[in-house]
Enzyme design. Structure first.
Site, PDB file in Angstrom:
ATOM      1  N   ALA A 127      50.532  42.547  57.439  1.00 28.72           N
ATOM      2  CA  ALA A 127      51.682  41.674  57.744  1.00 28.72           C
ATOM      3  C   ALA A 127      51.641  40.431  56.865  1.00 28.72           C
ATOM      4  O   ALA A 127      51.800  39.311  57.328  1.00 28.72           O
ATOM      5  CB  ALA A 127      51.650  41.284  59.222  1.00 28.72           C
ATOM      6  N   SER A 173      52.825  38.886  52.769  1.00 28.65           N
ATOM      7  CA  SER A 173      54.111  38.555  52.142  1.00 28.65           C
ATOM      8  C   SER A 173      55.008  39.787  51.981  1.00 28.65           C
ATOM      9  O   SER A 173      56.126  39.827  52.507  1.00 28.65           O
ATOM     10  CB  SER A 173      53.868  37.923  50.773  1.00 28.65           C
ATOM     11  OG  SER A 173      52.981  36.853  50.887  1.00 28.65           O
ATOM     12  N   LEU A 174      54.508  40.796  51.276  1.00 28.87           N
ATOM     13  CA  LEU A 174      55.379  41.958  51.030  1.00 28.87           C
ATOM     14  C   LEU A 174      55.589  42.788  52.291  1.00 28.87           C
ATOM     15  O   LEU A 174      56.691  43.285  52.541  1.00 28.87           O
ATOM     16  CB  LEU A 174      54.800  42.853  49.931  1.00 28.87           C
ATOM     17  CG  LEU A 174      55.111  42.500  48.479  1.00 28.87           C
ATOM     18  CD1 LEU A 174      54.929  43.711  47.591  1.00 28.87           C
ATOM     19  CD2 LEU A 174      56.488  41.911  48.279  1.00 28.87           C
ATOM     20  N   GLY A 175      54.540  42.923  53.103  1.00 27.07           N
ATOM     21  CA  GLY A 175      54.672  43.701  54.345  1.00 27.07           C
ATOM     22  C   GLY A 175      55.758  43.088  55.234  1.00 27.07           C
ATOM     23  O   GLY A 175      56.597  43.812  55.796  1.00 27.07           O
ATOM     24  N   LYS A 196      53.435  47.110  33.832  1.00 30.43           N
ATOM     25  CA  LYS A 196      53.271  45.878  34.638  1.00 30.43           C
ATOM     26  C   LYS A 196      51.828  45.393  34.516  1.00 30.43           C
ATOM     27  O   LYS A 196      51.579  44.190  34.391  1.00 30.43           O
ATOM     28  CB  LYS A 196      53.644  46.186  36.092  1.00 30.43           C
ATOM     29  CG  LYS A 196      53.464  45.039  37.072  1.00 30.43           C
ATOM     30  CD  LYS A 196      54.770  44.363  37.417  1.00 30.43           C
ATOM     31  CE  LYS A 196      54.658  43.066  38.191  1.00 30.43           C
ATOM     32  NZ  LYS A 196      54.050  43.197  39.500  1.00 30.43           N
ATOM     33  N   ASN A 242      53.042  29.540  33.433  1.00 28.89           N
ATOM     34  CA  ASN A 242      53.261  30.622  32.455  1.00 28.89           C
ATOM     35  C   ASN A 242      53.746  30.050  31.118  1.00 28.89           C
ATOM     36  O   ASN A 242      53.326  30.495  30.048  1.00 28.89           O
ATOM     37  CB  ASN A 242      54.271  31.637  33.000  1.00 28.89           C
ATOM     38  CG  ASN A 242      53.716  32.399  34.198  1.00 28.89           C
ATOM     39  OD1 ASN A 242      52.535  32.271  34.519  1.00 28.89           O
ATOM     40  ND2 ASN A 242      54.550  33.183  34.861  1.00 28.89           N
TER      41      ASN A 242
HETATM   42  P1  NAD Z   1      49.124  39.279  51.325  1.00 31.23           P
HETATM   43  O1  NAD Z   1      47.722  38.795  51.168  1.00 31.23           O
HETATM   44  O2  NAD Z   1      50.198  38.283  51.582  1.00 31.23           O
HETATM   45  O3  NAD Z   1      49.187  40.355  52.492  1.00 31.23           O
HETATM   46  C1  NAD Z   1      48.214  41.335  52.700  1.00 31.23           C
HETATM   47  C2  NAD Z   1      48.047  41.465  54.197  1.00 31.23           C
HETATM   48  O4  NAD Z   1      47.227  42.588  54.472  1.00 31.23           O
HETATM   49  C3  NAD Z   1      47.370  40.249  54.856  1.00 31.23           C
HETATM   50  O5  NAD Z   1      48.162  39.801  55.923  1.00 31.23           O
HETATM   51  C4  NAD Z   1      46.046  40.823  55.372  1.00 31.23           C
HETATM   52  O6  NAD Z   1      45.599  40.199  56.557  1.00 31.23           O
HETATM   53  C5  NAD Z   1      46.463  42.264  55.614  1.00 31.23           C
HETATM   54  N1  NAD Z   1      45.318  43.162  55.762  1.00 31.23           N
HETATM   55  C6  NAD Z   1      44.215  43.300  54.989  1.00 31.23           C
HETATM   56  N2  NAD Z   1      43.377  44.207  55.516  1.00 31.23           N
HETATM   57  C7  NAD Z   1      43.965  44.673  56.651  1.00 31.23           C
HETATM   58  C8  NAD Z   1      43.588  45.622  57.647  1.00 31.23           C
HETATM   59  N3  NAD Z   1      42.420  46.272  57.582  1.00 31.23           N
HETATM   60  N4  NAD Z   1      44.445  45.866  58.657  1.00 31.23           N
HETATM   61  C9  NAD Z   1      45.626  45.212  58.756  1.00 31.23           C
HETATM   62  N5  NAD Z   1      46.029  44.278  57.846  1.00 31.23           N
HETATM   63  C10 NAD Z   1      45.205  44.018  56.811  1.00 31.23           C
HETATM   64  O7  NAD Z   1      49.443  40.123  50.014  1.00 31.23           O
HETATM   65  P2  NAD Z   1      50.862  40.385  49.344  1.00 31.23           P
HETATM   66  O8  NAD Z   1      51.216  39.212  48.497  1.00 31.23           O
HETATM   67  O9  NAD Z   1      51.839  40.878  50.328  1.00 31.23           O
HETATM   68  O10 NAD Z   1      50.468  41.547  48.312  1.00 31.23           O
HETATM   69  C11 NAD Z   1      50.277  42.895  48.700  1.00 31.23           C
HETATM   70  C12 NAD Z   1      50.254  43.735  47.416  1.00 31.23           C
HETATM   71  O11 NAD Z   1      51.555  43.653  46.823  1.00 31.23           O
HETATM   72  C13 NAD Z   1      49.280  43.199  46.362  1.00 31.23           C
HETATM   73  O12 NAD Z   1      48.693  44.250  45.661  1.00 31.23           O
HETATM   74  C14 NAD Z   1      50.168  42.380  45.434  1.00 31.23           C
HETATM   75  O13 NAD Z   1      49.663  42.288  44.109  1.00 31.23           O
HETATM   76  C15 NAD Z   1      51.456  43.188  45.472  1.00 31.23           C
HETATM   77  N6  NAD Z   1      52.653  42.404  45.155  1.00 31.23           N
HETATM   78  C16 NAD Z   1      52.917  41.226  45.813  1.00 31.23           C
HETATM   79  C17 NAD Z   1      54.067  40.521  45.499  1.00 31.23           C
HETATM   80  C18 NAD Z   1      54.413  39.234  46.207  1.00 31.23           C
HETATM   81  O14 NAD Z   1      55.378  38.571  45.812  1.00 31.23           O
HETATM   82  N7  NAD Z   1      53.711  38.810  47.225  1.00 31.23           N
HETATM   83  C19 NAD Z   1      54.951  41.010  44.513  1.00 31.23           C
HETATM   84  C20 NAD Z   1      54.655  42.223  43.874  1.00 31.23           C
HETATM   85  C21 NAD Z   1      53.493  42.912  44.210  1.00 31.23           C
HETATM   86  O1  KPL Z   2      53.960  39.372  37.717  1.00 31.69           O
HETATM   87  C1  KPL Z   2      53.636  38.272  37.361  1.00 31.69           C
HETATM   88  C2  KPL Z   2      52.559  37.589  38.133  1.00 31.69           C
HETATM   89  O2  KPL Z   2      52.502  36.357  38.151  1.00 31.69           O
HETATM   90  O3  KPL Z   2      51.775  38.320  38.748  1.00 31.69           O
HETATM   91  C3  KPL Z   2      54.246  37.661  36.128  1.00 31.69           C
HETATM   92  C4  KPL Z   2      55.248  36.608  36.500  1.00 31.69           C
HETATM   93  C5  KPL Z   2      54.972  38.748  35.340  1.00 31.69           C
HETATM   94  C6  KPL Z   2      53.223  37.078  35.216  1.00 31.69           C
HETATM   95  O4  KPL Z   2      52.341  38.076  34.775  1.00 31.69           O
END
Ligand code: NAD
Ligand code: KPL
Length: 305
Positions: free
Chosen positions: A10, A12-14, A184, A202
């Site tokens: 739960a 950011s992305l979740g 990516k 950046n």
């Molecule tokens: P985040 O840290 O905000 O969320 C991850 C969540 O997973 C946390 O709430 C954590 O407590 C939970 N978690 C971990 N282990 C767990 C378990 N055993 N059971 C239940 N929950 C558990 O991370 P995020 O930013 O949402 O990123 C998730 C993935 O998406 C990453 O690989 C990130 O690189 C990718 N991503 C994120 C974004 C973004 O804008 N946030 C954009 C593109 C890609």
């Molecule tokens: O995806 C990105 C990140 O910050 O993780 C960008 C903005 C492309 C920089 O690599």
């Protein structure tokens, strides 16, 4: 009733996915880390999505991994380094042929999950959407983007893409998802580590153009060698465009380090350096950036795995 979306993580992305799916009327279940997190969640009003400054809260049912409902469709929204252990906790609930959507950045964690769950269908995703948490159970939709989904083993798109359409989640089924993920990864490898090492936004990399160009040349060589020539095409030009377009932003790795959070380095630069070693490819600058970054993280008390 249509198949529920179980959402693991739960963060950011979740939360971004859970709130939009719930808003469209899709059945959603949020899987939280443990009983304490579940109690904290249940004491509140639900999950809040902040979009264009407007807040909406959705009452998405929460549960822990040891709840009993079988899981048919699982959106995995943990960080790459948490995925395997998080899945291991609920593996017993996955029906044979369960479908998983893996949202992780970088490469390596997806193959690890596919090996962990040979019966399941693992759909890989690559997203340019951006979100961050501004409080517990709240997410700010910071960057509108796109999510590409694909399954290198089975090119047929699943019918539930309709759910994403109904939820207003911009997406496309991709028959070359690995190419997208590699591209990516290369972009992230060319930008993110240098923003940490130079402690800059950046746009600050405009002062290090030679180093960026050298890294891009080595990354392009790696992509070619790994059978991903399309991901290598015009890499340097795209990196320059991204640096310009996101000049005012801090990269995700910079933000992780600034907030003393573990980075996903092993799934980005680490994965790239391992792939180079496997192909006996000598990429001195990439290797040097990896070494400098590992040293930097260690000096700041952060894990480098
Ligand atoms: P985040 O840290 O905000 O969320 C991850 C969540 O997973 C946390 O709430 C954590 O407590 C939970 N978690 C971990 N282990 C767990 C378990 N055993 N059971 C239940 N929950 C558990 O991370 P995020 O930013 O949402 O990123 C998730 C993935 O998406 C990453 O690989 C990130 O690189 C990718 N991503 C994120 C974004 C973004 O804008 N946030 C954009 C593109 C890609
Ligand atoms: O995806 C990105 C990140 O910050 O993780 C960008 C903005 C492309 C920089 O690599």
């Amino acid at each position: 009733m249509s198949t529920p979306w179980h959402i693991l993580g739960a963060g950011s992305l979740g939360t971004l996915w859970a709130t939009r799916l719930a808003r469209s009327g899709a059945p959603v279940r949020l899987i939280l880390r443990d009983a304490a997190r579940l109690a904290s969640y249940q004491a509140g009003a639900g999950l809040t999505l902040v979009e264009h400054g407007v807040e909406q809260t959705y009452r998405v049912p929460g549960e822990t991994a040891d709840s009993s409902e079988p899981i048919h469709r699982l959106l995995v929204a943990c960080k790459a380094y948490d995925v395997q252990s998080a899945i291991a906790q609920l593996q017993h609930r996955l029906v044979p042929n369960a479908e998983l959507v893996l949202l992780q950045n970088g490469l390596g964690s997806q193959d690890a999950v596919a090996a962990q769950l040979p019966q399941a269908r693992c759909i890989f995703a690559s997203s340019t959407e951006g979100a961050f948490r501004d409080g517990d159970w709240r997410v700010v939709f910071a960057g509108h983007g796109y999510t590409w989904l694909g399954d290198a083993a089975h090119p047929t798109a699943p019918l539930w893409l309709d759910d994403l359409h109904a939820a207003g989640i911009p997406h496309e089924w991709s028959t070359n998802i690995l190419t997208r993920l590699w591209r990516k990864l290369a972009l992230n490898c060319a930008i993110n580590p240098l923003t940490v090492l130079y402690q800059c936004r950046n746009g600050g990399l405009q002062d290090h153009q030679c180093e960026v160009a050298t890294l891009c040349a080595e990354l392009a060589e790696l992509l070619e060698c790994c059978g991903q020539p399309a991901a290598a095409e015009g890499l340097h030009g795209e990196v320059q465009r991204v640096i310009q377009a996101t000049a005012a932003n801090y990269s995700s790795m910079y933000q992780d380090v600034a907030n003393a959070r573990r980075t996903e380095i092993s799934y980005l630069l680490g994965y790239a350096c391992q792939a180079a070693a496997r192909h006996q490819l000598v990429l001195p600058h990439l290797q040097q950036v990896q070494t400098r970054l590992v040293d930097y993280l260690a000096a700041h008390g952060l894990a480098s795995n």
